[in-house]
Design an enzyme around this catalytic site. Structure first.
Site, PDB file in Angstrom:
ATOM      1  N   ARG A 190       0.823  -1.227   0.000  1.00  0.00           N
ATOM      2  CA  ARG A 190       0.000   0.000   0.000  1.00  0.00           C
ATOM      3  C   ARG A 190       0.847   1.263   0.000  1.00  0.00           C
ATOM      4  NH1 ARG A 190      -5.553  -0.714   2.122  1.00  0.00           N
ATOM      5  NH2 ARG A 190      -6.203  -2.542   0.950  1.00  0.00           N
TER       6      ARG A 190
ATOM      7  N   ARG B  10      -3.064   6.834   1.319  1.00  0.00           N
ATOM      8  CA  ARG B  10      -3.516   8.065   1.960  1.00  0.00           C
ATOM      9  C   ARG B  10      -2.518   8.709   2.898  1.00  0.00           C
ATOM     10  NH1 ARG B  10      -8.905   5.074   3.639  1.00  0.00           N
ATOM     11  NH2 ARG B  10      -7.297   3.464   3.544  1.00  0.00           N
TER      12      ARG B  10
ATOM     13  N   ARG C 145      -6.114  11.733  -5.589  1.00  0.00           N
ATOM     14  CA  ARG C 145      -7.360  11.032  -5.287  1.00  0.00           C
ATOM     15  C   ARG C 145      -8.552  12.006  -5.348  1.00  0.00           C
ATOM     16  NH1 ARG C 145     -10.108   7.518  -1.560  1.00  0.00           N
ATOM     17  NH2 ARG C 145     -12.188   7.959  -2.323  1.00  0.00           N
TER      18      ARG C 145
ATOM     19  N   ASP D 155      -6.938  -2.408  -7.324  1.00  0.00           N
ATOM     20  CA  ASP D 155      -7.449  -3.107  -6.157  1.00  0.00           C
ATOM     21  C   ASP D 155      -7.789  -4.539  -6.544  1.00  0.00           C
ATOM     22  OD1 ASP D 155      -8.369  -2.361  -3.247  1.00  0.00           O
ATOM     23  OD2 ASP D 155      -9.783  -3.835  -4.016  1.00  0.00           O
TER      24      ASP D 155
ATOM     25  N   TYR E  21     -14.975 -11.552  -0.099  1.00  0.00           N
ATOM     26  CA  TYR E  21     -15.688 -10.277  -0.288  1.00  0.00           C
ATOM     27  C   TYR E  21     -16.914 -10.463  -1.188  1.00  0.00           C
ATOM     28  CZ  TYR E  21     -11.763  -7.923   1.915  1.00  0.00           C
ATOM     29  OH  TYR E  21     -10.813  -7.516   2.827  1.00  0.00           O
TER      30      TYR E  21
END
Ligand code: CP3
Length: 348
Positions: free
Chosen positions: A28, A32, A41, A78, A154
């Site tokens: 990652r 952020r 973003r 992703d 998921y």
């Protein structure tokens, strides 16, 4: 044919040569905690808009390379773009994580598309081509996908849960239906990863974030076996492709994973026992990891000690320095700089 004389330390380790100072990157790493990521973003709109905007996805992939000079860039995307390209609805709710249409009954599984629409993923391939053309010659480009089990968790639950029990329960109650989801994901992942290689990825990583919640018999069936099929499927078309597995939380099942899947490297989380990993895993494949990401929030001497432990534990063999899982949004950039300097100054 002209010889490419620039060596890539990351690829050299995977090819068998230990590096005195281990190559490094962070899971990652585009994220952020970086102000430049937050700005891009905001320009892109939603998280998925960013994933499907080739120019901006390439830009955020390159940001941590410019800032920290990591040895590898991982393409920004992703794992859930695969269910999206299978026609499932996928959204990311701000502050809550992913939301999908739950695929929670054999009837619903019966309606699942069996072929992935790779056209939907064209922006990912375009982003790989852009990054490839802009990356320094010594920097490796990593393509990736989620492992079938993790992606299935998921898809079945429709979201992340604390122990992904909906998928585990479906695997016990309706093994045929669950196997169908896994089969579709195995074939989709092979096709998707082959396209990533064509677009310029040097190496592939398969993220099985939820592997560690499976009992041994189920781990064999839903983690090892699908991963082995993907590795074989890729190498049948592109022999010699280097592949990194990340069966997070596999613990004592790691040696079986390594032996049976045929991966070239495994990423390990921070709970792995070092002597066990050195003896049973690092003698066979490259070890990637495994700093606790929380140390990047803590900083100071706790961070120095954590970095030194990872180096001492694994730098005697083939090692790629990384975190045990993704960096968190609240990690200060200065702490990442501290970590990078300490790893770069190390000569083992
Ligand atoms: O490592 C990188 O820099 C490449 C990009 C990358 C992302 N997700 C970007 C992302 C990679 C390799 C992933 C993999 C991924 N995605 C996994 C496997 C690895 C892992 O971290 O366990 C999983 C399970 C997912 C699914 C996913 N994506 C979840 C559960 C979430 C929400 C949690 C969160 O951190 O917000 C995401 C969102 C996501 N994927 C973000 C990023 C940068 C944050 C979204 C944002 O910017 O708002």
């Amino acid at each position: 044919m002209t010889q490419n004389l620039v060596t890539k330390p990351f690829m050299d380790v995977l090819a068998g040569t230990r590096q005195a100072s281990p190559p490094m990157w962070m899971m990652r790493q585009a994220g952020r905690y970086l102000p430049e990521y937050r700005a891009t973003r905001a320009e892109a709109g939603s998280f998925l808009d960013l994933c499907y905007n080739a120019k901006l996805a390439a830009e955020v992939t390159l940001q941590p390379i410019r800032r920290f000079g990591f040895d590898a860039a991982i393409i920004f995307s992703d794992i859930l773009v695969v269910p999206h390209a299978l026609g499932r609805s996928v959204r990311f709710e701000v502050g809550e994580g992913p939301r999908l249409d739950p695929l929670d009954s054999p009837d619903k599984v019966g309606t699942l598309n069996t072929a992935i629409d790779l056209g939907k993923l064209e922006p990912v391939f375009e982003a790989l081509r852009i990054v490839r053309s802009e990356l320094p010659k010594q920097t490796t480009l990593i393509g990736f996908c989620g492992a079938p089990f993790t992606v299935a968790t998921y898809m079945v639950a429709g979201q992340g849960t604390s122990d992904q029990h909906p998928a585990r329960l479906m695997a016990y109650q309706h093994p045929g239906a669950f196997a169908k989801i896994i089969d579709v994901l195995v074939e989709s992942s092979i096709a998707y990863l082959l396209k990533q290689l064509e677009a310029g990825a040097d190496v592939l990583q398969i993220f099985d974030t939820w592997a560690g919640i499976l009992p041994p018999r189920e781990f064999e069936k839903w983690c090892i076996e699908p991963t082995r099929r993907i590795v074989d499927g890729i190498r049948k078309v592109k022999p010699g492709t280097k592949i990194i597995g990340f069966p997070r939380g596999a613990g004592a099942l790691l040696p079986a994973f390594v032996e049976r899947t045929g991966v070239d490297a495994v990423s390990i989380d921070w709970t792995a026992e070092p002597a066990f990993v050195r003896e049973k895993v690092q003698t066979k494949v490259v070890v990637q990891g495994n700093l606790d990401p929380l140390l990047l929030i803590a900083g100071g001497s706790a961070l120095d000690q954590g970095v030194d432990d990872v180096l001492k534990n694994f730098a005697g063999g083939r090692h790629i320095f990384n975190l045990g899982h993704g960096i968190t949004p609240d990690a200060p950039v200065a702490h990442v700089e501290q970590m990078v300097k300490r790893v770069r100054d190390f000569k083992g």
